[in-house]
Write a protein that holds these residues in place. Structure first.
Motif, PDB file in Angstrom:
ATOM      1  N   GLN A  77     -62.852  46.003 -49.889  1.00 47.19           N
ATOM      2  CA  GLN A  77     -63.368  46.242 -48.537  1.00 47.19           C
ATOM      3  C   GLN A  77     -62.604  47.417 -47.921  1.00 47.19           C
ATOM      4  O   GLN A  77     -61.430  47.631 -48.253  1.00 47.19           O
ATOM      5  CB  GLN A  77     -63.155  45.012 -47.652  1.00 47.19           C
ATOM      6  CG  GLN A  77     -64.282  44.000 -47.760  1.00 47.19           C
ATOM      7  CD  GLN A  77     -64.157  42.901 -46.721  1.00 47.19           C
ATOM      8  OE1 GLN A  77     -63.056  42.465 -46.394  1.00 47.19           O
ATOM      9  NE2 GLN A  77     -65.285  42.433 -46.226  1.00 47.19           N
ATOM     10  N   LYS A 141     -66.097  54.713 -40.692  1.00 52.31           N
ATOM     11  CA  LYS A 141     -66.941  53.664 -41.294  1.00 52.31           C
ATOM     12  C   LYS A 141     -66.025  52.690 -42.028  1.00 52.31           C
ATOM     13  O   LYS A 141     -65.104  53.106 -42.728  1.00 52.31           O
ATOM     14  CB  LYS A 141     -67.919  54.284 -42.294  1.00 52.31           C
ATOM     15  CG  LYS A 141     -69.008  55.086 -41.620  1.00 52.31           C
ATOM     16  CD  LYS A 141     -70.136  55.389 -42.578  1.00 52.31           C
ATOM     17  CE  LYS A 141     -71.324  56.055 -41.930  1.00 52.31           C
ATOM     18  NZ  LYS A 141     -71.053  56.842 -40.742  1.00 52.31           N
ATOM     19  N   ASP A 143     -65.507  48.141 -43.268  1.00 53.11           N
ATOM     20  CA  ASP A 143     -66.017  46.758 -43.282  1.00 53.11           C
ATOM     21  C   ASP A 143     -65.305  45.881 -42.261  1.00 53.11           C
ATOM     22  O   ASP A 143     -65.856  44.892 -41.791  1.00 53.11           O
ATOM     23  CB  ASP A 143     -65.809  46.139 -44.675  1.00 53.11           C
ATOM     24  CG  ASP A 143     -66.511  46.959 -45.749  1.00 53.11           C
ATOM     25  OD1 ASP A 143     -67.725  47.136 -45.638  1.00 53.11           O
ATOM     26  OD2 ASP A 143     -65.824  47.441 -46.681  1.00 53.11           O
ATOM     27  N   ARG A 180     -66.264  47.433 -32.053  1.00 53.04           N
ATOM     28  CA  ARG A 180     -67.589  46.839 -32.277  1.00 53.04           C
ATOM     29  C   ARG A 180     -68.613  47.919 -32.650  1.00 53.04           C
ATOM     30  O   ARG A 180     -69.595  47.626 -33.332  1.00 53.04           O
ATOM     31  CB  ARG A 180     -67.992  46.111 -30.986  1.00 53.04           C
ATOM     32  CG  ARG A 180     -69.250  45.349 -30.982  1.00 53.04           C
ATOM     33  CD  ARG A 180     -69.188  44.135 -31.879  1.00 53.04           C
ATOM     34  NE  ARG A 180     -70.509  43.582 -32.058  1.00 53.04           N
ATOM     35  CZ  ARG A 180     -71.415  44.062 -32.904  1.00 53.04           C
ATOM     36  NH1 ARG A 180     -71.134  45.106 -33.646  1.00 53.04           N
ATOM     37  NH2 ARG A 180     -72.596  43.510 -33.005  1.00 53.04           N
ATOM     38  N   THR A 183     -68.029  47.915 -36.596  1.00 54.96           N
ATOM     39  CA  THR A 183     -68.431  46.698 -37.326  1.00 54.96           C
ATOM     40  C   THR A 183     -68.247  45.485 -36.418  1.00 54.96           C
ATOM     41  O   THR A 183     -67.520  45.565 -35.407  1.00 54.96           O
ATOM     42  CB  THR A 183     -67.564  46.512 -38.607  1.00 54.96           C
ATOM     43  OG1 THR A 183     -67.880  45.260 -39.212  1.00 54.96           O
ATOM     44  CG2 THR A 183     -66.079  46.534 -38.323  1.00 54.96           C
ATOM     45  N   SER A 184     -68.863  44.388 -36.804  1.00 55.55           N
ATOM     46  CA  SER A 184     -68.606  43.160 -36.027  1.00 55.55           C
ATOM     47  C   SER A 184     -67.472  42.348 -36.658  1.00 55.55           C
ATOM     48  O   SER A 184     -67.059  41.332 -36.107  1.00 55.55           O
ATOM     49  CB  SER A 184     -69.874  42.315 -35.892  1.00 55.55           C
ATOM     50  OG  SER A 184     -70.487  42.190 -37.135  1.00 55.55           O
ATOM     51  N   ASN A 185     -66.971  42.787 -37.810  1.00 55.74           N
ATOM     52  CA  ASN A 185     -65.808  42.111 -38.410  1.00 55.74           C
ATOM     53  C   ASN A 185     -64.540  42.711 -37.818  1.00 55.74           C
ATOM     54  O   ASN A 185     -64.068  43.767 -38.261  1.00 55.74           O
ATOM     55  CB  ASN A 185     -65.781  42.306 -39.932  1.00 55.74           C
ATOM     56  CG  ASN A 185     -66.893  41.548 -40.598  1.00 55.74           C
ATOM     57  OD1 ASN A 185     -67.300  40.484 -40.133  1.00 55.74           O
ATOM     58  ND2 ASN A 185     -67.413  42.103 -41.673  1.00 55.74           N
ATOM     59  N   ARG A 231     -66.671  37.734 -36.070  1.00 54.96           N
ATOM     60  CA  ARG A 231     -67.689  38.174 -37.035  1.00 54.96           C
ATOM     61  C   ARG A 231     -69.063  37.791 -36.528  1.00 54.96           C
ATOM     62  O   ARG A 231     -69.201  36.986 -35.614  1.00 54.96           O
ATOM     63  CB  ARG A 231     -67.437  37.626 -38.432  1.00 54.96           C
ATOM     64  CG  ARG A 231     -67.320  36.138 -38.523  1.00 54.96           C
ATOM     65  CD  ARG A 231     -67.354  35.656 -39.950  1.00 54.96           C
ATOM     66  NE  ARG A 231     -66.552  36.430 -40.842  1.00 54.96           N
ATOM     67  CZ  ARG A 231     -66.951  36.811 -42.060  1.00 54.96           C
ATOM     68  NH1 ARG A 231     -68.144  36.485 -42.493  1.00 54.96           N
ATOM     69  NH2 ARG A 231     -66.167  37.505 -42.847  1.00 54.96           N
TER      70      ARG A 231
END
Ligand code: MGP
Ligand code: SAH
Length: 316
Positions: A77, A141, A143, A180, A183-185, A231
């Motif tokens: 990741q 970018k 994960d 956010r 990513t939402s993680n 998440r």
């Protein structure tokens, strides 16, 4: 050098001992002294050449906690460590097999983090960048975004309940929104006195609201902080998920279970437990999976005994 006179003999002894100590030779200041004594909790490989500065000493995530953060990520990741400091977290993400983008606005921190990553042999998995996370964010970018921002120094604990507005260099809401956008993680490591009500509100900034798990972090039974794992509802795995109040499913389940148990009389509990044991699969005619497996194994064993006896009988 200015000296401080003290009439307290035990304090005088401590000051003298500190002046002659290894710590003072390493450039440790009275502010960072207590962290130096815990240096091997911060970096287990401290003695192999770890470099720190004052902010690094009081901000670095203890290794045990950084390992827990990394355990939530999977190999390969891309993890963005937005405020990498001297590398406490970035190193553990890299050891877990993640590719890390490690950012810090202070070039000296990035240089120390690079050195420290070499001590752990993981420098090739970390892409170090000197810069302002807020400026870099639109082009990033990844994960997972990991956020351990400045809390305003060790005096953060003088406040009874630490509001998200006091996080630096921007308030917690802004920080969260910027992350956010990537990513939402999102994983956030925040003070132990953080306002947990405000934290729960962060989930609602997304539609549908994000799931949240709140993990208290300890080192030798001492509460160091809270980690928040956000998440999306869709991709949620059981470990990360929580109800909308922000309580983890695990916490919620154990709370419900203990109140259920105290409500039940012994009699009720017995019948309740026997109901659970008898939980059926509609196709199994009232037999649960364990019982079915037992019957099958019994039949196989009996068949083996018969075959064996026939074989022995024939030989005779
Ligand atoms: P602490 O509260 O200074 O130490 O930091 P301690 O031992 O809990 O204090 P005591 O007075 O109770 O003995 C505890 C941990 O919080 C540190 O080891 C860091 O991991 C983390 N931490 C502390 N500060 C001030 C910061 C900060 O500004 N930013 C980040 N990201 N982490 C911090
Ligand atoms: N998790 C780190 C500690 C982070 S301390 C570790 O374990 O070592 C917070 C760091 O945020 C500091 O090193 C500070 O220099 C950095 N910082 C402050 N403002 C920043 C910004 N706008 N962008 C990136 N880094 C920033």
């Amino acid at each position: 050098m200015a000296t401080t006179k003290t009439s307290n003999p035990s304090k005088r002894r401590r000051v003298k001992a500190f002046r002659n100590s290894e710590a003072s030779k390493e450039g440790i200041t009275p502010l960072t002294e207590k962290y130096w004594y815990r240096r091997h909790n911060l970096f287990s490989k401290y003695d192999q050449g770890i470099q720190m500065d004052e902010e690094g000493w009081f901000s670095v995530t203890p290794e045990e906690i950084a390992i827990k953060h990394a355990e939530r990520c999977t190999e390969h990741q891309v993890v963005i460590d937005a405020f990498c400091g001297v590398g406490g977290n970035a190193i553990q993400f890299a050891r877990k097999g993640c590719h890390v983008i490690a950012i810090d606005i202070d070039p000296a921190k990035v240089a120390m983090a690079m050195n420290n990553a070499k001590v752990y042999g993981v420098e090739e998995y970390i892409d170090f960048r000197v810069g302002d996370f807020f400026k870099l964010a639109p082009s990033l970018k990844g994960d997972v975004v990991f956020l351990s921002p400045p809390w305003g120094g060790p005096s953060y604990k003088d406040i009874q309940i630490f509001p998200l507005e006091l996080l630096k260099p921007a308030d917690g809401y802004t920080l969260f929104k910027v992350a956010r956008g990537i990513t939402s993680n999102i994983i956030m490591f925040l003070p132990r006195n953080i306002n947990l009500e405000q934290v729960r509100e962060l989930c609602l900034l997304s539609s549908p609201p994000l799931k949240l798990e709140v993990e208290p972090n300890y080192v030798q039974n001492h509460h160091k902080g809270y980690t928040l794992y956000f998440r999306s509802q869709v991709a949620a795995s059981p470990r990360f998920s929580s109800d909308s109040s922000g309580r983890t499913m695990i916490e919620e389940a154990s709370r419900k279970e203990s109140s259920r148990r105290s409500d039940l009389s012994n009699e009720d509990r017995r019948s309740d437990l026997s109901d659970e044991e008898g939980t059926t699969d509609s196709s199994s005619g009232g037999m649960n999976v364990g019982t079915k497996a037992g019957v099958v194994l019994g039949v196989i064993a009996a068949a083996c005994v018969v075959v064996f006896k026939v074989f022995v009988f024939r030989k005779l």
